[in-house]
Design an enzyme around this catalytic site. Structure first.
Site, PDB file in Angstrom:
ATOM      1  N   ASN A 105       1.064  -1.033   0.247  1.00 12.88           N
ATOM      2  CA  ASN A 105      -0.092  -0.553  -0.297  1.00 12.88           C
ATOM      3  C   ASN A 105       0.820   1.309   0.026  1.00 12.88           C
ATOM      4  O   ASN A 105       0.809   2.292  -0.748  1.00 12.88           O
ATOM      5  CB  ASN A 105      -0.964   0.305   1.653  1.00 12.88           C
ATOM      6  CG  ASN A 105      -1.953  -0.834   1.284  1.00 12.88           C
ATOM      7  OD1 ASN A 105      -1.991  -1.592   0.217  1.00 12.88           O
ATOM      8  ND2 ASN A 105      -2.767  -0.417   1.675  1.00 12.88           N
TER       9      ASN A 105
ATOM     10  N   GLU B 151       2.113   1.614  -3.320  1.00 14.34           N
ATOM     11  CA  GLU B 151       0.555   1.670  -4.366  1.00 14.34           C
ATOM     12  C   GLU B 151       0.680   3.578  -3.677  1.00 14.34           C
ATOM     13  O   GLU B 151       0.641   4.610  -4.697  1.00 14.34           O
ATOM     14  CB  GLU B 151      -0.241   1.662  -3.552  1.00 14.34           C
ATOM     15  CG  GLU B 151      -2.074   2.202  -4.073  1.00 14.34           C
ATOM     16  CD  GLU B 151      -2.984   0.689  -2.822  1.00 14.34           C
ATOM     17  OE1 GLU B 151      -3.187   0.224  -3.088  1.00 14.34           O
ATOM     18  OE2 GLU B 151      -3.826   1.574  -2.377  1.00 14.34           O
TER      19      GLU B 151
HETATM   20  C1  6PG Z   1      -5.900  -2.601  -2.416  1.00 18.59           C
HETATM   21  C2  6PG Z   1      -5.720  -1.294  -1.867  1.00 18.59           C
HETATM   22  C3  6PG Z   1      -6.581  -1.422  -0.556  1.00 18.59           C
HETATM   23  C4  6PG Z   1      -7.492   0.338  -0.459  1.00 18.59           C
HETATM   24  C5  6PG Z   1      -6.771   0.862   0.590  1.00 18.59           C
HETATM   25  C6  6PG Z   1      -6.451   2.131   0.063  1.00 18.59           C
HETATM   26  O1  6PG Z   1      -4.655  -3.628  -2.343  1.00 18.59           O
HETATM   27  O2  6PG Z   1      -6.398  -3.541  -2.083  1.00 18.59           O
HETATM   28  O3  6PG Z   1      -4.987  -1.138  -1.452  1.00 18.59           O
HETATM   29  O4  6PG Z   1      -6.000  -1.926   0.607  1.00 18.59           O
HETATM   30  O5  6PG Z   1      -7.804   0.460  -1.610  1.00 18.59           O
HETATM   31  O6  6PG Z   1      -6.365   0.108   1.405  1.00 18.59           O
HETATM   32  O7  6PG Z   1      -5.878   3.198   1.062  1.00 18.59           O
HETATM   33  P1  6PG Z   1      -6.039   4.609   1.293  1.00 18.59           P
HETATM   34  O8  6PG Z   1      -7.678   4.600   1.408  1.00 18.59           O
HETATM   35  O9  6PG Z   1      -5.297   4.844   2.349  1.00 18.59           O
HETATM   36  O10 6PG Z   1      -5.669   5.774   0.019  1.00 18.59           O
END
Ligand code: 6PG
Length: 474
Positions: A186, A189
């Site tokens: 994440n 990400e």
């Molecule tokens: C995933 C995403 C999921 C979620 C994030 C969003 O791997 O499928 O990362 O876990 O969309 O946690 O995080 P935020 O709301 O902090 O941007």
């Protein structure tokens, strides 16, 4: 009991994961705190496989084959603890609890240890891929004992995404390893999205392109080294028009990025480990700053560049692609370095090649170049930094000059590019033969007698700054 596995918590992710299990031939027991959700799932999707609805957790447990396997898909934190407590009272030694939420790895370590005392297995499982991934095949990052993985691994591998015939699921390591790796996923990400957002901003503010044109640029970029899910959906979002106003969708969205916390956790843990992830930190801070509405208001009249930034280079769009690529590599290098540091600290023995491999499909950061990252760690498991891998060193050497031009252009144009510029600073710091850290050491010694090491002999030294400035060994 007849069900192969149970799922409790049937919100979007949990419901879709249960359907994924059922579609893959596993009779799945399903439970939700409010039973209307359970009934809705079974009535809407009952034809996709065998669902065994349970009104209570006790019923869920009763409907399972032994050793029992229950996946918890509830909100991280207190809600997860409450479900674990109740389940632990119903299960028997040898049974397995999986937590598929975005739990903090320290909570997972604590829960695993407590349940182990009671003879229960606990598998903290990172699951990435959003709604669609949960249903069609996510990337799965389970952490727990080898024995527990022997039981649940085959099920998880069956429901995971697949790339080149291999499942996007690997036993990451013991206790909190799976949730740690998911947390760093994440964090990456966050960094990746920040870099994409800065690139969009520069294409708009510097190159003067409209959102729909920028969508095309990203579509083209998605044909090459940058090919990834996030680049692909960037083109979708930028190409979208708000049906109400007819304006580009991106122009009607409030420019305040929110966060649920996994990026912040990543940075906090990196600080604890002493393993820097500046690209991820910049992304977390950029989101926070975007939301600092009052501060943005009081600073809104501060001047921008007073000298015209000059002609936009004709190759600017290509330069930007190189800059984005270089900065992405830096962010991934930081994430992998951090996993490696934690693996050492906690004795997890995380397989970095395996981690890169299972991120190639199903998850949000899936990207073509993860193949190369997997290859880099497969051939050199001891690789200290991804940028030092032969292939990536060659890639980043080709990108770096364009990357410098972009960061310079952004600064001259007054367009904030914290991710792109911090990535470049990370790169330049790592390759520098001498760093000004030497001066920092001198200053620390001056005001606090904190001592320093020398380049020419071993030991710690202190200069008598307020005396005759002679040096003493300490
Ligand atoms: C995933 C995403 C999921 C979620 C994030 C969003 O791997 O499928 O990362 O876990 O969309 O946690 O995080 P935020 O709301 O902090 O941007």
């Amino acid at each position: 009991g007849t069900a192969a596995i149970g799922v409790t918590g049937l919100a979007t992710m949990g419901g879709n994961l249960a359907r994924n299990l059922a579609r893959n031939g596993y009779p799945v027991a399903v439970h939700n705190r409010t039973s209307a959700r359970t009934e809705a799932l079974v009535s809407e999707h009952g034809d996709e496989g065998v669902f065994v609805p349970a009104g209570t957790l006790a019923e869920l447990v009763d409907s399972l084959q032994r050793p029992r396997q229950v996946i918890i898909m509830v909100k991280a934190g207190g809600a997860t603890d409450a479900v674990i407590d109740e389940l632990a009272g119903l299960l028997e030694p040898g049974d397995i609890i999986l937590d598929g939420g975005n739990a903090h790895f320290a909570d997972t370590r604590r829960r695993e240890a407590a349940l182990r005392e009671r003879g229960l297995h606990f598998v903290g499982t990172g699951i990435s891929g959003g709604e669609e991934g949960a249903l069609l095949g996510p990337s799965i990052m389970p952490g727990g004992s080898v024995e527990a993985y022997r039981q649940v691994g085959p099920v998880l591998e069956n429901i995971a995404a697949e790339v080149d015939g291999a499942p996007c699921c690997v036993h990451v390591g013991p206790d909190g390893a799976g949730h740690f790796v998911k947390m760093v996923h994440n964090g990456i990400e966050y960094a990746d999205m920040q870099l994409i957002a800065e690139s969009y901003d520069l294409l708009r503010a510097v190159a003067g392109l409209a959102p729909a044109e920028i969508a095309e640029v990203f579509r083209t970029w998605n044909q090459g080294d940058l090919e990834s899910y996030l680049i692909e959906i960037t083109a979708e979002v930028l190409g979208h028009t708000d049906p109400e106003t007819g304006a580009p969708f991106v122009d009607v969205v409030a420019d305040r990025a929110e966060q649920k916390g996994t990026g912040r956790w990543t940075v906090r843990e990196a600080l604890e480990l002493g393993d820097p992830v500046p690209g991820i930190a910049e992304a977390v801070f950029a989101r926070a700053l975007s939301g600092a509405v009052r501060q943005r208001e009081v600073c809104a009249s501060l001047p921008g560049p007073t000298e015209p930034p000059g002609e936009v280079r004709s190759g600017f769009v290509d330069d930007l692609r190189e800059a984005l690529y270089g900065a992405k590599l830096a962010a991934y290098a930081q994430g992998f370095s951090m996993i490696s540091a934690a693996s050492e600290q906690y004795g997890w023995n995380v397989d970095l090649a395996g981690t890169a491999r299972i991120w190639r499909g199903g998850c949000i950061i899936r990207a073509r170049f993860l193949d190369r990252i997997a290859e880099a760690y497969r051939t050199r498991p001891e690789l200290l930094n991804l940028l030092a891998d032969d292939y990536f060193a060659e890639q980043v050497s080709r990108s770096q000059q364009a990357w410098r031009r972009v960061v310079g252009t952004a600064a001259a144009a007054g367009v904030p590019a914290p991710g792109l510029s911090s990535g470049l600073a990370y790169y330049d710091t790592l390759r520098a033969s001498r760093l000004p850290a030497a001066l920092v050491q001198g200053l620390r010694d001056y005001f606090g007698a904190h001592t320093y090491q020398r380049v020419d002999r071993d030991g710690y030294f202190h200069t008598l700054w307020s005396g005759d400035r002679s040096e003493t060994a300490s």
